[in-house]
Scaffold this motif. Sequence first.
Motif, mmCIF file in Angstrom:
data_model
loop_
_atom_site.group_PDB
_atom_site.id
_atom_site.type_symbol
_atom_site.label_atom_id
_atom_site.label_comp_id
_atom_site.label_asym_id
_atom_site.label_seq_id
_atom_site.Cartn_x
_atom_site.Cartn_y
_atom_site.Cartn_z
ATOM 1 N N LEU A 135 -9.463 -5.765 -4.432
ATOM 2 C CA LEU A 135 -9.085 -7.052 -3.865
ATOM 3 C C LEU A 135 -7.836 -7.612 -4.539
ATOM 4 N N LEU A 136 -7.520 -7.129 -5.729
ATOM 5 C CA LEU A 136 -6.346 -7.609 -6.451
ATOM 6 C C LEU A 136 -5.079 -6.868 -6.053
ATOM 7 N N ILE A 137 -5.227 -5.794 -5.286
ATOM 8 C CA ILE A 137 -4.063 -5.005 -4.880
ATOM 9 C C ILE A 137 -3.464 -5.619 -3.614
ATOM 10 N N PRO A 138 -2.194 -5.994 -3.627
ATOM 11 C CA PRO A 138 -1.573 -6.563 -2.419
ATOM 12 C C PRO A 138 -1.567 -5.562 -1.269
ATOM 13 N N GLY A 139 -1.690 -6.094 -0.069
ATOM 14 C CA GLY A 139 -1.688 -5.224 1.102
ATOM 15 C C GLY A 139 -0.390 -4.469 1.273
ATOM 16 N N ALA A 140 0.718 -5.036 0.793
ATOM 17 C CA ALA A 140 2.009 -4.354 0.914
ATOM 18 C C ALA A 140 2.047 -3.065 0.114
ATOM 19 N N VAL A 141 1.239 -2.988 -0.958
ATOM 20 C CA VAL A 141 1.227 -1.786 -1.799
ATOM 21 C C VAL A 141 0.529 -0.633 -1.086
ATOM 22 N N THR A 142 -0.543 -0.934 -0.361
ATOM 23 C CA THR A 142 -1.315 0.124 0.313
ATOM 24 C C THR A 142 -0.844 0.379 1.737
ATOM 25 N N PHE A 143 0.087 -0.414 2.225
ATOM 26 C CA PHE A 143 0.502 -0.299 3.623
ATOM 27 C C PHE A 143 1.144 1.058 3.903
ATOM 28 N N VAL A 144 2.134 1.434 3.083
ATOM 29 C CA VAL A 144 2.851 2.694 3.315
ATOM 30 C C VAL A 144 1.950 3.912 3.122
ATOM 31 N N PRO A 145 1.154 3.997 2.022
ATOM 32 C CA PRO A 145 0.238 5.149 1.908
ATOM 33 C C PRO A 145 -0.737 5.267 3.064
ATOM 34 N N THR A 146 -1.251 4.132 3.529
ATOM 35 C CA THR A 146 -2.171 4.172 4.670
ATOM 36 C C THR A 146 -1.464 4.686 5.913
ATOM 37 N N TYR A 147 -0.234 4.256 6.119
ATOM 38 C CA TYR A 147 0.521 4.730 7.276
ATOM 39 C C TYR A 147 0.791 6.232 7.180
ATOM 40 N N VAL A 148 1.101 6.719 5.978
ATOM 41 C CA VAL A 148 1.352 8.153 5.798
ATOM 42 C C VAL A 148 0.111 8.961 6.163
ATOM 43 N N VAL A 149 -1.068 8.494 5.736
ATOM 44 C CA VAL A 149 -2.308 9.198 6.053
ATOM 45 C C VAL A 149 -2.567 9.177 7.559
ATOM 46 N N VAL A 150 -2.390 8.011 8.177
ATOM 47 C CA VAL A 150 -2.617 7.891 9.617
ATOM 48 C C VAL A 150 -1.636 8.765 10.398
ATOM 49 N N ALA A 151 -0.375 8.785 9.976
ATOM 50 C CA ALA A 151 0.615 9.623 10.648
ATOM 51 C C ALA A 151 0.299 11.098 10.469
ATOM 52 N N TYR A 152 -0.171 11.501 9.276
ATOM 53 C CA TYR A 152 -0.526 12.900 9.021
ATOM 54 C C TYR A 152 -1.680 13.343 9.926
ATOM 55 N N LEU A 153 -2.593 12.426 10.213
ATOM 56 C CA LEU A 153 -3.721 12.743 11.089
ATOM 57 C C LEU A 153 -3.335 12.696 12.564
ATOM 58 N N GLY A 154 -2.096 12.266 12.866
ATOM 59 C CA GLY A 154 -1.656 12.196 14.250
ATOM 60 C C GLY A 154 -2.226 11.019 15.014
ATOM 61 N N TRP A 155 -2.498 9.944 14.292
ATOM 62 C CA TRP A 155 -3.135 8.782 14.915
ATOM 63 C C TRP A 155 -2.150 7.649 15.227
ATOM 64 N N VAL A 156 -0.865 7.894 15.112
ATOM 65 C CA VAL A 156 0.110 6.868 15.466
ATOM 66 C C VAL A 156 0.061 6.644 16.982
ATOM 67 N N SER A 157 0.124 5.388 17.405
ATOM 68 C CA SER A 157 0.040 4.999 18.817
ATOM 69 C C SER A 157 -1.297 5.380 19.437
ATOM 70 N N THR A 158 -2.367 5.312 18.622
ATOM 71 C CA THR A 158 -3.723 5.553 19.125
ATOM 72 C C THR A 158 -4.634 4.444 18.634
ATOM 73 N N LEU A 159 -5.740 4.258 19.341
ATOM 74 C CA LEU A 159 -6.685 3.228 18.943
ATOM 75 C C LEU A 159 -7.376 3.567 17.629
ATOM 76 N N GLN A 160 -7.647 4.874 17.390
ATOM 77 C CA GLN A 160 -8.299 5.215 16.128
ATOM 78 C C GLN A 160 -7.416 4.910 14.930
ATOM 79 N N GLY A 161 -6.103 5.017 15.117
ATOM 80 C CA GLY A 161 -5.195 4.643 14.040
ATOM 81 C C GLY A 161 -5.236 3.158 13.741
ATOM 82 N N LEU A 162 -5.560 2.351 14.752
ATOM 83 C CA LEU A 162 -5.674 0.913 14.560
ATOM 84 C C LEU A 162 -7.041 0.506 14.030
ATOM 85 N N ILE A 163 -8.069 1.289 14.340
ATOM 86 C CA ILE A 163 -9.443 0.895 14.024
ATOM 87 C C ILE A 163 -9.905 1.420 12.668
ATOM 88 N N VAL A 164 -9.749 2.714 12.432
ATOM 89 C CA VAL A 164 -10.377 3.370 11.278
ATOM 90 C C VAL A 164 -9.969 2.763 9.940
#
Length: 296
Positions: A135-164
């Motif tokens: 809870l002490l970690i700012p969202g801006a710090v985890t934003f890019v790593p989370t996007y990298v994982v979602v992009a690696y899974l091929g979930w960009v522009s998909t609902l699962q990328g928005l939900i999971v």
Amino acid sequence: MASVTSEHTHTQRSRRRTFNLERVIGAVLRYGFLIILSILFLLPFYIIVKNGLSTDQEITSFHWSFWPSTLHFENITELFNDPSAPFATGLMNSAIIAVTQVVGQLFFASLAGYGLARIPSRFAKPLFYAILATLLIPGAVTFVPTYVVVAYLGWVSTLQGLIVPGLFNAFNTFIFRQTFLNFPRDLEDAGRVDGLNFWGVYWRIALPNSVPIMVALGALTFIGSWNSFLWPLVIGQSDSTSYTVQVVLSTFLTAQTINLHELFIGAAIGILPLVIIFLIMQRYIVQGVTQTGIRG
């Protein structure tokens, strides 16, 4: 003797009148203050509805009017028929994402909270503190790593990328842990006497008796998910079928497009589910949060 009694009675009546006058003045001041706060609270909604039923020329006019001379309800039809902004799709996507995240967060957070509160383990407290540390970690710090994982899974522009990525919430886990720490152990012991294991006690006893906190956290989760903008904007970057209502609203005001009346009427329709949920659930929100308590 009679004059003393009469003077005492007169003094009591004067004090009573003064007390009643103070009560009336206090009530007038309180209600006046509440009325002012209510007007300030409702002012943005009034502006949104007024501009949503006006034309762009009336919205940008220097001559202010309390209400448009003609109510343009055709703005609603124009909004849903606009091919450049799939507002109906955005509403549907936002509803799917919000409902799914509410169900997911309540299930996983309650499951983790019960395990941390009731299942004996020497790793329970360290794991709990680790969850709190997130809870002490700012969202801006985890934003890019989370996007990298979602992009690696091929979930960009998909609902699962928005939900999971939003299916687990550390704050909700903390609240559920505090709730289950205060849960009566006698009910759990009675369940174990009937042959229930930890899962059975959680599913059949603890969870059904945690409805107020579930409703409170569910309402807050729904509101937060519905209002989310940056993550849906980044993930739904190339396919309008994955746009949420907030992303669709942003398309009405860009460097190339200025469509104020659709923006305002879309905002009015977009906040309507949140207003309804808040009005229905506000009592449960307060009740649920106050029932959590604070225990180590």
